[in-house]
Design an enzyme around this catalytic site. Structure first.
Site, PDB file in Angstrom:
ATOM      1  N   GLU A 329      40.627  25.973 -17.094  1.00  0.00           N
ATOM      2  CA  GLU A 329      39.412  25.225 -17.459  1.00  0.00           C
ATOM      3  C   GLU A 329      39.561  24.448 -18.778  1.00  0.00           C
ATOM      4  OE1 GLU A 329      35.944  27.857 -15.370  1.00  0.00           O
ATOM      5  OE2 GLU A 329      36.774  28.708 -17.206  1.00  0.00           O
TER       6      GLU A 329
HETATM    7  C1  ACM Z   1      38.871  31.671 -14.728  1.00  0.00           C
HETATM    8  O1  ACM Z   1      38.103  32.334 -14.045  1.00  0.00           O
HETATM    9  N1  ACM Z   1      38.425  30.654 -15.425  1.00  0.00           N
HETATM   10  C2  ACM Z   1      40.294  31.981 -14.764  1.00  0.00           C
END
Ligand code: ACM
Length: 523
Positions: A329
């Site tokens: 992310e």
């Molecule tokens: C995640 O759940 N952002 C690895």
């Protein structure tokens, strides 16, 4: 097979286990009757063992019981003695001539153990102490649960040969969104070791908090360590406390995987040190629940000094082979910057003698060292770029740990009416769904050796204390543990559910605050 020769083999009709049956205490012909007749329930197991053949008879703990564990087996023998003494009320000494025999010797299943229970004794053998420890977790479940009124401690006769499907069987605990104490982490280690998990991945940094002392960077804990999600006080581990966690985990044959998430999920570091920001201005502490807004400054050399200090100090504190760089992310980092950054960090980790691990997003990096582990967190039906990212990691000689968020993320709500839990990975996440998937089935075209193992992550945006950790993890993490351990071919939820219900009695006795999920015949 030394004990079978020593104790004699009754050769009685073997009964394959089919649910919980009852057998009466077996007395060999010509022997005096036992002082009292006991009914011994054949206990079911989670995870399900590879092979189990039950027979008549039972071992009864008594005045003469003693643990024989010498050499490499001795520490595991002492661990067993400490577990059993409060249950049985017996002295249970260590004695090389004892009738509870623990052996470390070659010739047993890789990663597993052999276990025999006869009326005259118990024998557990494994190639190494880790395997012996796993056999003892089985023995614990063969015992009656420590409930009021049980005064006779006996185990029904059985032969078990058992070994894991995957060598990496993990739990992840996010200690960044909310901080958990050393004592809480130790309790979780004991809880996961009991179901034969052997990795605890600690998510040690995120936007909301920084959780480990790093020498030379004191503001990480002075500023980044004091916050957590929701604005309550956070906390951090000193290096000595982290070492205490690592050593405790090692005593349970659990390997710690330390994760420092980067280049995104770094607001706590960016709030602590202005120089890590491209702007040169420290960010404000963050107490919220969003993701994807922070990034280390990829083109400043101080960033790589910062990363190298973390990697090298943590490598020196943790003997485990992996260092997890996160990498998920990173929406506030351009793709070109992300590739440049991850390539450099992968090299820093490899240069420190560790095997890099990251969320499968690290598959964007052009130069991935052989052996790198990608942790898969997309759904069981892969979407978007996850097939090409995982393929790139495998092409570089890497492997996958499977943690599909729609089935393995135990922070997802059990039902939409629950107040606790998150809901971005298509909850409700029922126990049936946590059990009903196969890691290799997510990518059926990948060879079996692509899969190092499985993991059950617990993100803690909505989780504040041990009771809530246990509520979210149990029983779904038991399903993930069985997926990681037991052969896939004969798994079915219908067969698992009654075994899980029996395990519920043990969870209750251990004070684990588990969710009584629908569809399981809880007792
Ligand atoms: C995640 O759940 N952002 C690895």
């Amino acid at each position: 097979m030394a004990l079978i020769h020593r104790m004699g083999w009754y050769g009685t009709l073997a009964i394959l286990l089919a649910g919980a049956t009852s057998v009466t205490n077996f007395t060999p012909a010509g022997s005096p009757p036992p002082p009292e007749s006991v009914n011994v329930t054949v206990r079911t197991l989670v995870p399900k063992p590879v092979q189990r053949i039950d027979s008549q008879g039972s071992y009864r703990f008594g005045d003469g019981s003693a643990i024989a564990a010498t050499g490499d087996a001795r520490p595991v023998g002492e661990y067993l003695a400490n577990l059993l003494r409060p249950l049985t009320g017996e002295l249970l000494p260590m004695n090389p001539k004892g009738d509870i025999v623990l052996v470390v010797e070659p010739g047993h299943p890789a990663g597993g153990y052999d276990l025999r229970v006869r009326s005259s004794g118990i024998w557990i053998a494994a190639n190494d102490p880790a395997g012996l420890f796993l056999g003892i977790q089985t023995l614990r479940q063969l015992l009656p649960p420590p409930v009021a009124g049980v005064t006779t401690w006996a185990i029904a006769a059985t032969d078990i040969t058992d070994f894991p499907r995957f060598s990496y069987r993990g739990a992840m605990l996010d200690v960044a969104r909310h901080f958990f104490t050393v004592a809480e982490v130790k309790r979780y280690i004991d809880e996961i070791a009991a179901i034969k998990l052997n990795v605890l991945h600690l998510h040690l940094s995120d936007d909301q908090g920084w959780r480990l002392e790093i020498k030379g960077w004191p503001k990480l804990t002075q500023i980044g360590g004091v916050t957590e999600a929701g604005g309550t006080p956070g906390g951090y581990y000193t290096q000595a406390q982290f070492s205490e966690i690592v050593a405790y985990a090692a005593s349970r044959f659990v390997t710690i995987v330390p994760e420092f998430d980067m280049p995104g999920h770094t607001n706590a570091a960016l709030a602590s040190y202005a120089e890590l920001n491209c702007s040169g201005i420290a960010r404000k502490p963050y107490y919220g629940y969003s993701v994807g807004f922070s990034s280390l400054c990829v083109h400043k050399e101080i960033t790589y000094k910062f990363v190298a200090d973390i990697v090298q100090q943590v490598a020196a504190l943790n003997p485990g082979p992996w260092f997890h760089l996160g990498g998920d992310e990173s929406s506030a980092t351009s793709l070109a910057d992300y590739k440049y950054f991850v390539d450099r960090v992968l090299k820093i980790i490899a240069d420190a003698g560790k095997t890099p691990m990251g969320w499968h997003d690290i598959g964007y990096a052009p130069n991935i060292p052989a052996g790198t582990v990608g942790e898969y967190w997309d759904y069981t039906t892969p979407r978007g770029g996850s097939p090409s990212l995982t393929r790139w990691i495998l092409k570089a000689g890497g492997q996958l740990v499977m943690a599909p968020s729609n089935v393995a993320y135990v922070d997802q709500k059990y039902s939409l009416s629950e107040t606790i839990g998150t809901k971005w990975a298509e909850p409700p996440l029922t126990i049936q769904e946590s059990y009903g998937w196969d890691p290799t089935g997510v990518f059926p075209s990948y060879p079996e050796e692509s899969f190092l193992g499985v993991e059950a992550p617990l993100w803690t945006e909505t989780v504040h204390n041990m009771q809530e950790i246990e509520y979210m993890a149990f029983p779904r993490i038991v399903a993930i543990a069985e997926i990681g351990w037991s052969p896939n071919a004969d798994r079915s939820f219908e067969e698992f559910a009654p075994r899980l219900a029996t395990f519920g009695v043990y969870m209750e006795a251990a004070g684990i605050n588990f969710k009584r999920t629908p569809g399981v015949p809880w007792k």
